[in-house]
Design a protein around this motif. Sequence first.
Motif, mmCIF file in Angstrom:
data_model
loop_
_atom_site.group_PDB
_atom_site.id
_atom_site.type_symbol
_atom_site.label_atom_id
_atom_site.label_comp_id
_atom_site.label_asym_id
_atom_site.label_seq_id
_atom_site.Cartn_x
_atom_site.Cartn_y
_atom_site.Cartn_z
ATOM 1 N N ILE A 39 36.554 33.426 40.710
ATOM 2 C CA ILE A 39 37.317 34.357 39.873
ATOM 3 C C ILE A 39 37.777 33.669 38.595
ATOM 4 C CG2 ILE A 39 39.467 35.680 39.726
ATOM 5 C CD1 ILE A 39 39.078 36.340 42.727
ATOM 6 N N ILE A 40 38.223 32.436 38.697
ATOM 7 C CA ILE A 40 38.690 31.702 37.518
ATOM 8 C C ILE A 40 37.540 31.428 36.550
ATOM 9 C CG2 ILE A 40 39.599 29.466 36.733
ATOM 10 C CD1 ILE A 40 41.338 29.507 39.316
ATOM 11 N N GLU A 41 36.393 31.019 37.096
ATOM 12 C CA GLU A 41 35.266 30.634 36.247
ATOM 13 C C GLU A 41 34.455 31.818 35.722
ATOM 14 O OE1 GLU A 41 32.929 27.916 38.581
ATOM 15 O OE2 GLU A 41 34.599 26.513 38.795
ATOM 16 N N ARG A 42 34.288 32.854 36.548
ATOM 17 C CA ARG A 42 33.361 33.932 36.192
ATOM 18 C C ARG A 42 33.993 35.308 36.058
ATOM 19 N NH1 ARG A 42 29.039 33.160 40.729
ATOM 20 N NH2 ARG A 42 28.048 34.877 39.652
ATOM 21 N N GLY A 43 35.207 35.483 36.563
ATOM 22 C CA GLY A 43 35.851 36.785 36.515
ATOM 23 C C GLY A 43 35.659 37.552 37.814
ATOM 24 N N GLU A 44 36.603 38.403 38.103
ATOM 25 C CA GLU A 44 36.624 39.142 39.370
ATOM 26 C C GLU A 44 35.381 39.998 39.579
ATOM 27 O OE1 GLU A 44 39.624 42.275 41.589
ATOM 28 O OE2 GLU A 44 40.413 41.020 39.985
ATOM 29 N N GLN A 46 32.336 39.482 38.868
ATOM 30 C CA GLN A 46 31.161 38.699 39.257
ATOM 31 C C GLN A 46 31.282 38.079 40.661
ATOM 32 O OE1 GLN A 46 28.433 38.531 37.238
ATOM 33 N NE2 GLN A 46 29.566 40.000 35.996
ATOM 34 N N CYS A 47 32.403 38.262 41.309
ATOM 35 C CA CYS A 47 32.668 37.561 42.581
ATOM 36 C C CYS A 47 32.919 38.509 43.743
ATOM 37 C CB CYS A 47 33.870 36.642 42.406
ATOM 38 S SG CYS A 47 33.664 35.458 41.063
ATOM 39 N N SER A 48 32.421 39.710 43.662
ATOM 40 C CA SER A 48 32.719 40.708 44.687
ATOM 41 C C SER A 48 32.263 40.293 46.085
ATOM 42 C CB SER A 48 32.127 42.066 44.316
ATOM 43 O OG SER A 48 30.724 41.956 44.167
ATOM 44 N N SER A 49 31.134 39.604 46.199
ATOM 45 C CA SER A 49 30.663 39.193 47.525
ATOM 46 C C SER A 49 31.586 38.127 48.131
ATOM 47 C CB SER A 49 29.232 38.661 47.462
ATOM 48 O OG SER A 49 29.156 37.514 46.646
ATOM 49 N N LEU A 50 32.109 37.235 47.313
ATOM 50 C CA LEU A 50 33.036 36.214 47.807
ATOM 51 C C LEU A 50 34.397 36.811 48.156
ATOM 52 C CD1 LEU A 50 32.177 33.338 45.321
ATOM 53 C CD2 LEU A 50 31.484 33.537 47.711
ATOM 54 N N ILE A 51 34.806 37.794 47.391
ATOM 55 C CA ILE A 51 36.062 38.492 47.672
ATOM 56 C C ILE A 51 35.943 39.219 49.006
ATOM 57 C CG2 ILE A 51 37.581 40.378 46.934
ATOM 58 C CD1 ILE A 51 36.856 39.525 44.000
ATOM 59 N N GLU A 52 34.830 39.884 49.215
ATOM 60 C CA GLU A 52 34.613 40.608 50.466
ATOM 61 C C GLU A 52 34.518 39.640 51.652
ATOM 62 O OE1 GLU A 52 34.664 43.607 52.964
ATOM 63 O OE2 GLU A 52 34.983 43.811 50.815
ATOM 64 N N ALA A 53 33.888 38.500 51.479
ATOM 65 C CA ALA A 53 33.794 37.500 52.551
ATOM 66 C C ALA A 53 35.186 37.010 52.952
ATOM 67 C CB ALA A 53 32.924 36.332 52.107
#
Length: 65
Positions: A39-44, A46-53
């Motif tokens: 989230i810090i490097e790429r923005g929320e 771009q990180c939906s799969s990691l957020i869901e994990a």
Amino acid sequence: MSSIAAASVETPAAEVTEKKPLKACCACPETKKVRDACIIERGEEQCSSLIEAHKVCMRSLGFKI
């Protein structure tokens, strides 16, 4: 008798320590660290799969997310 009384006093304290609820901030540190870095490097967006994990991990520990 004092050894019996001492043993019965120690047991409940040990049980209370073991049943202490896990705080959300301390749960799933592996997924949290990766999610936060993304989230810090790429923005929320771009990180939906990691957020869901991370949400899946939190739910597996009983958190209602």
